[in-house]
Design a protein around this motif. Sequence first.
Motif, PDB file in Angstrom:
ATOM      1  N   GLU A   1       2.742   1.668  -3.429  1.00 23.72           N
ATOM      2  CA  GLU A   1       1.878   2.204  -4.548  1.00 23.72           C
ATOM      3  C   GLU A   1       1.332   3.484  -4.266  1.00 23.72           C
ATOM      4  O   GLU A   1       1.377   4.414  -5.369  1.00 23.72           O
ATOM      5  CB  GLU A   1       0.758   1.349  -4.582  1.00 23.72           C
ATOM      6  CG  GLU A   1      -0.006   1.204  -5.786  1.00 23.72           C
ATOM      7  CD  GLU A   1       0.860   0.961  -7.169  1.00 23.72           C
ATOM      8  OE1 GLU A   1       1.443   0.084  -7.021  1.00 23.72           O
ATOM      9  OE2 GLU A   1       0.455   1.558  -8.122  1.00 23.72           O
TER      10      GLU A   1
ATOM     11  N   VAL B   1       0.801  -1.275   0.033  1.00 24.10           N
ATOM     12  CA  VAL B   1       0.140   0.140  -0.157  1.00 24.10           C
ATOM     13  C   VAL B   1       0.940   1.266   0.111  1.00 24.10           C
ATOM     14  O   VAL B   1       0.734   2.182  -0.880  1.00 24.10           O
ATOM     15  CB  VAL B   1      -0.948  -0.064   1.285  1.00 24.10           C
ATOM     16  CG1 VAL B   1      -1.731   1.176   1.257  1.00 24.10           C
ATOM     17  CG2 VAL B   1      -1.861  -1.271   1.281  1.00 24.10           C
TER      18      VAL B   1
ATOM     19  N   ARG C   1       3.910   5.976  -5.351  1.00 22.24           N
ATOM     20  CA  ARG C   1       4.171   6.028  -6.673  1.00 22.24           C
ATOM     21  C   ARG C   1       3.002   6.905  -7.381  1.00 22.24           C
ATOM     22  O   ARG C   1       3.378   7.594  -8.074  1.00 22.24           O
ATOM     23  CB  ARG C   1       3.965   4.506  -7.377  1.00 22.24           C
ATOM     24  CG  ARG C   1       5.129   4.023  -8.241  1.00 22.24           C
ATOM     25  CD  ARG C   1       5.076   2.446  -8.648  1.00 22.24           C
ATOM     26  NE  ARG C   1       5.873   1.862  -7.703  1.00 22.24           N
ATOM     27  CZ  ARG C   1       5.525   0.710  -7.325  1.00 22.24           C
ATOM     28  NH1 ARG C   1       4.314   0.141  -7.211  1.00 22.24           N
ATOM     29  NH2 ARG C   1       6.466  -0.133  -6.407  1.00 22.24           N
ATOM     30  N   ILE C   2       1.848   6.701  -6.751  1.00 26.38           N
ATOM     31  CA  ILE C   2       0.738   7.723  -7.380  1.00 26.38           C
ATOM     32  C   ILE C   2       1.172   9.139  -7.253  1.00 26.38           C
ATOM     33  O   ILE C   2       0.876   9.847  -8.276  1.00 26.38           O
ATOM     34  CB  ILE C   2      -0.523   7.310  -6.659  1.00 26.38           C
ATOM     35  CG1 ILE C   2      -0.850   5.970  -6.887  1.00 26.38           C
ATOM     36  CG2 ILE C   2      -1.614   8.333  -6.907  1.00 26.38           C
ATOM     37  CD1 ILE C   2      -2.211   5.388  -6.299  1.00 26.38           C
TER      38      ILE C   2
ATOM     39  N   GLU D   1       4.466  10.117  -9.539  1.00 24.35           N
ATOM     40  CA  GLU D   1       4.032  10.178 -10.989  1.00 24.35           C
ATOM     41  C   GLU D   1       3.013  11.265 -11.102  1.00 24.35           C
ATOM     42  O   GLU D   1       3.397  12.145 -12.323  1.00 24.35           O
ATOM     43  CB  GLU D   1       3.369   8.775 -11.342  1.00 24.35           C
ATOM     44  CG  GLU D   1       4.395   7.896 -11.865  1.00 24.35           C
ATOM     45  CD  GLU D   1       3.597   6.606 -12.083  1.00 24.35           C
ATOM     46  OE1 GLU D   1       2.391   6.743 -12.006  1.00 24.35           O
ATOM     47  OE2 GLU D   1       4.330   5.490 -12.263  1.00 24.35           O
ATOM     48  N   TRP D   2       2.251  11.599 -10.213  1.00 26.50           N
ATOM     49  CA  TRP D   2       1.384  12.777 -10.460  1.00 26.50           C
ATOM     50  C   TRP D   2       2.174  14.087 -10.641  1.00 26.50           C
ATOM     51  O   TRP D   2       1.831  15.078 -11.366  1.00 26.50           O
ATOM     52  CB  TRP D   2       0.373  12.894  -9.055  1.00 26.50           C
ATOM     53  CG  TRP D   2      -0.630  13.946  -9.233  1.00 26.50           C
ATOM     54  CD1 TRP D   2      -1.243  14.641 -10.596  1.00 26.50           C
ATOM     55  CD2 TRP D   2      -0.846  14.817  -8.351  1.00 26.50           C
ATOM     56  NE1 TRP D   2      -2.123  15.485  -9.894  1.00 26.50           N
ATOM     57  CE2 TRP D   2      -1.544  15.884  -8.865  1.00 26.50           C
ATOM     58  CE3 TRP D   2      -0.271  15.133  -6.704  1.00 26.50           C
ATOM     59  CZ2 TRP D   2      -2.148  16.816  -7.690  1.00 26.50           C
ATOM     60  CZ3 TRP D   2      -0.766  16.113  -6.077  1.00 26.50           C
ATOM     61  CH2 TRP D   2      -1.825  16.873  -6.230  1.00 26.50           C
ATOM     62  N   ARG D   3       3.318  14.013  -9.676  1.00 23.80           N
ATOM     63  CA  ARG D   3       4.020  15.246  -9.549  1.00 23.80           C
ATOM     64  C   ARG D   3       5.090  15.321 -10.949  1.00 23.80           C
ATOM     65  O   ARG D   3       6.181  16.123 -10.898  1.00 23.80           O
ATOM     66  CB  ARG D   3       4.542  15.438  -8.296  1.00 23.80           C
ATOM     67  CG  ARG D   3       3.922  15.620  -7.201  1.00 23.80           C
ATOM     68  CD  ARG D   3       2.976  16.717  -7.421  1.00 23.80           C
ATOM     69  NE  ARG D   3       3.334  17.935  -8.000  1.00 23.80           N
ATOM     70  CZ  ARG D   3       2.487  18.897  -8.242  1.00 23.80           C
ATOM     71  NH1 ARG D   3       1.226  18.797  -8.468  1.00 23.80           N
ATOM     72  NH2 ARG D   3       2.921  20.188  -8.857  1.00 23.80           N
TER      73      ARG D   3
ATOM     74  N   ARG E   1      10.790   5.130 -10.440  1.00 21.56           N
ATOM     75  CA  ARG E   1      11.709   4.046 -10.522  1.00 21.56           C
ATOM     76  C   ARG E   1      13.427   4.639 -10.347  1.00 21.56           C
ATOM     77  O   ARG E   1      14.119   3.832  -9.948  1.00 21.56           O
ATOM     78  CB  ARG E   1      11.649   3.246 -11.796  1.00 21.56           C
ATOM     79  CG  ARG E   1      10.534   2.008 -11.790  1.00 21.56           C
ATOM     80  CD  ARG E   1      10.969   1.326 -12.814  1.00 21.56           C
ATOM     81  NE  ARG E   1      12.027   0.264 -12.823  1.00 21.56           N
ATOM     82  CZ  ARG E   1      12.017  -1.047 -12.382  1.00 21.56           C
ATOM     83  NH1 ARG E   1      10.712  -1.192 -11.647  1.00 21.56           N
ATOM     84  NH2 ARG E   1      13.073  -1.620 -12.116  1.00 21.56           N
TER      85      ARG E   1
END
Lengths: 231, 370, 436
Positions: B152, B149, B155-156, B159-161, B166
């Motif tokens: 992830e 949890v 990551r959300i 990635e959003w920013r 990775r």
Amino acid sequence: MMLEVENIDTYYGQSHILEGVSLAVEEGESVALIGRNGVGKTTTLRSILQLTPPTEGSITFRGEDITGMETFEVAQRGVGWVPEERRMFAHLTVDENIEVSTPPEADLDAAYDLAYETFPDLEQFRDKDAGTLSGGQQQMLAIARGLVGQNDLLLIDEPSEGLAPLIVEQVSEALEALRAETTMLLVEQNFEMAMDLTDRFYLLDHGQVVESGQSDDVSADDEFIQRYLSA
Amino acid sequence: MIVELFFQSGGTLTALDVPLSSTPVTEVLTDAMDPGALARIVLDSLSKAGLYITIAVGLTLIFGLMGVLNFAHGSFAMYGAYIGGVIMVVAVTSGTGDLSRLVIFFGAAAFVLALMTVVGGAIEKKLIRPVYDRPPLFQILLTFGIVLVLDEAARIVVEWRGITPRSRWEGPFDTLPAFLSARYDVFGSTIRGIWLFEIAVGAVIVVGVYLFLTRTRYGLYIRAGSEDGEMAQALGIDIRQAFTLVFGVGTGLAAFAGVILMWDPRFGASVPLTIEALLIAFVIVIIGGLGTFKGTVVAGVLVGFIDGFTTWMLPNYDAVEFALVSAVLPGEWAIPMSSNLPEATMFLALVVVLIVRPQGLYGIEEVGGH
Amino acid sequence: MVEAEEGTDVAKAGEDRDDGLLSRYFRYHRVHLAVIAAFLVYPFIYSFLSTAPVVGSTFDLFLPDVETMVFVVVIGLFAMSFDFISGYTGYLSFGHALFYGIGAYFVIMAATGLVPFLSDETPYLLLILYGALFATGAGIVVGLVSFRLTGVYFAMLTLGFAELANIFIRDWSYLGAAPEAGITHGPGFSLGVPYVDGLQVHIGRLVGDSFHSFFGLFGMTEQIAQETVSFYAIGLLVVVCYFALQRIIHSPFGKVMVAIRENEERAKAVGYNTYWYKLGAFSISAFFAGIAGALAAGYRRGASPDNSFDLFVTADALLAAIIGGFGTLAGSLYGHLFHEMLDDFLSTESHGLARYLQGIIPDSVLEAEIVGELTLQVVINGLLAGRAELYLGLVFIFFVLVVPQGLLGTIRERIGGTAAENLPDHLRRYIRGLRK
């Protein structure tokens, strides 16, 4: 009444260990809990401490219901434990074992004085790890831990177990001296010793109290006692 | 690695296109004694040891006290790295002076330490507490679920920013004060300023935790509770409060280490940092012996040096030859250098220690078993 | 659990007395047969529903495609092998990906001629067997060392071995110039009876056999037919493996495994040499993990470190086993089915929820800013597209905390025995109850 155990049932996993045990200890009294191996003596002590909480019945200490409390809360109310096999903190020093048993608000130096005056033999090992002590010394430290905890009631489990006769004598003397100071509930295999150290006794068999009475009135020869204590 | 050599050097099976030039191990050791090489190895190793111990110390205290092997530990380090990084990137501009940067850094580290201590405490109370009386397996499983949890979720947001989760996040590297990002010359070897900083911070953490454990009443409770939680409770110690505190502080320390990793070009903030930090922490606490602070420090230094030494070997040699092995087995035997060598050596050390001494260097036999 | 099974065995014996051997066998396995039948017809149901007019896209959203089902059964087998050792003996094999990876790499290496003394023409089924035997060998070596330890030390030592292998395989220049990327075998594999062409089918993504004349009846595209053939061929082998594992669990050997989980000291005291039992169970488990790896690599026509030796491959098995029911064997399959369905549902591709919502919600709503630069479009992409791991983690935590028995374990508890034995009677009683 200082301690009242009423009709408790306790399970250990699937096995039903205590089936309706009731007993009471008065302030200043010394009470023995006797019986064969595996009849539930240790479990009774653990139930009082809520280490193995009873599923039925109630336990009151100084009028307060302590069933379902956390163990540390019971301990903080003045119930001390001198467990079977001593349960030293083997990697803590003797001093640290005393310190950890002293309530935070109490005077630590007074606690050291009390412990080492009661058991002068221990003083020379103050900075040694408790795990390096002999069995007899560990038993004394275990009792000292109960002593400095400022407890009103001491639950003492098999203090003579695994000790040489000479050491048993010493431990016995220490407990005799303790008897004047505090209230005790004593579990002891050695019948003579148990009766010498207590005012009253409860006899446990298969998770039930089968007899109780004055310690002075019974002797190991009694047919009744024989039936429940001999293997 | 040995199998690799089997195929590469056996001749009968596959011949290498370009034969490796291998160096005898004795020569490698002689080279390492050169003052420049030695300084580099020692400083690199100690800086890693400082970081690794800071990550691992919380894990070992948590295991020692409550018997929970916390798989989410690496995730906390990763969160520390990102949160610390965000603070640095937002607060530091190109005009910020070196001293101000350092002050902001310590402010960020203190904030992350406090925040993650609270988060860790809450996780212990809400999620871990219900499984204490279940088999140890469930604690591993639960903390593993937390990893899924947390990673992830990270990551959300990342990635959003518009940052790639990775690979390491370069942004915070620009916030390093000049004297920490600079390279210094020591006996002809290059040393990074941040290494010395990490050594200092690691030393402070080790001494601080040691003093807390040995000189304070609460530290005494934790040591007693680690040995025998039931007995500690029967002496009036609120062991559950200690659980929450230790889990919280352990979490905070992992995140604190993450803040430093965010600044260190050898690591940097990234989502895979979770696994990297977790595996390093596992290796250290298992080698040292689960639940022992002393073991963690010794194993942390050991693993730091394994890492530092193998990292030094990488660019300097093609392959290292072991005369002893070659004498016993037919053919020429050498270990080719690859970027995975430090990690491989670490796991090899773990496997060897567990085979030779199953409870770890300073571990107690009963701990960590069934 | 064992006690309950034994109890029902006795009850069953009376009921089955008059039946013949064959009908008794079918009676015992009727739930298994029902499950197999459901898997058999699934490709047709999926094809029919997902291509149906109007509602097709909705079904496509919720139903996993056939290629996904291939991985359900393959990873399901891997999870069963994990459950076999971890769920039944209580020893957490945290490096289980090692055996899966060996199976996977072995078949690809053999098919590309990288395994010495083994022809690259060797039939796939034999390669699977050899690969699984290699995995068994690795299991014996790892087990000999690791079973000296217990608890987390055991888990960590097995993880240590797997990570060493993982690092090694990423570096192994023997495999080619870029070992980190893995190895491939383009032509793919034919699964079936070795050396009998008529009894083999070509499996694999995009290259598998398809049978137009038969499947054409249902109006399927060629692509689906290929996947369906692979699904059946691989599924058949998985079914065989499941029954083998299930036999072992129900044998005296399996009873000892459970005894070790419940109380190893007592099992020792009764006179079992638990070390050898654990080692035996571990090698069997490694064998089937190897088969699963070999099947996955065969279908993918390749293997890479990330999809074979990685810690997260073990994690897939762990998730499947816990959600499906730890120590239930078959539960792992349903656990992984759930995993793949969630993956599929939240996929970034056209059959995923994110694209589906974007299809039905007007652009004006999608582009409207909620707070600052945050739009519904961003929220959907961020929280739904390819985010199965997040929800899977939450479901996993929920199961560990609230449903520790898992799906199948909970069913077993309700009906008082294994589903295979008790479910039909239980259903019959339930239906009878409804009628009253």
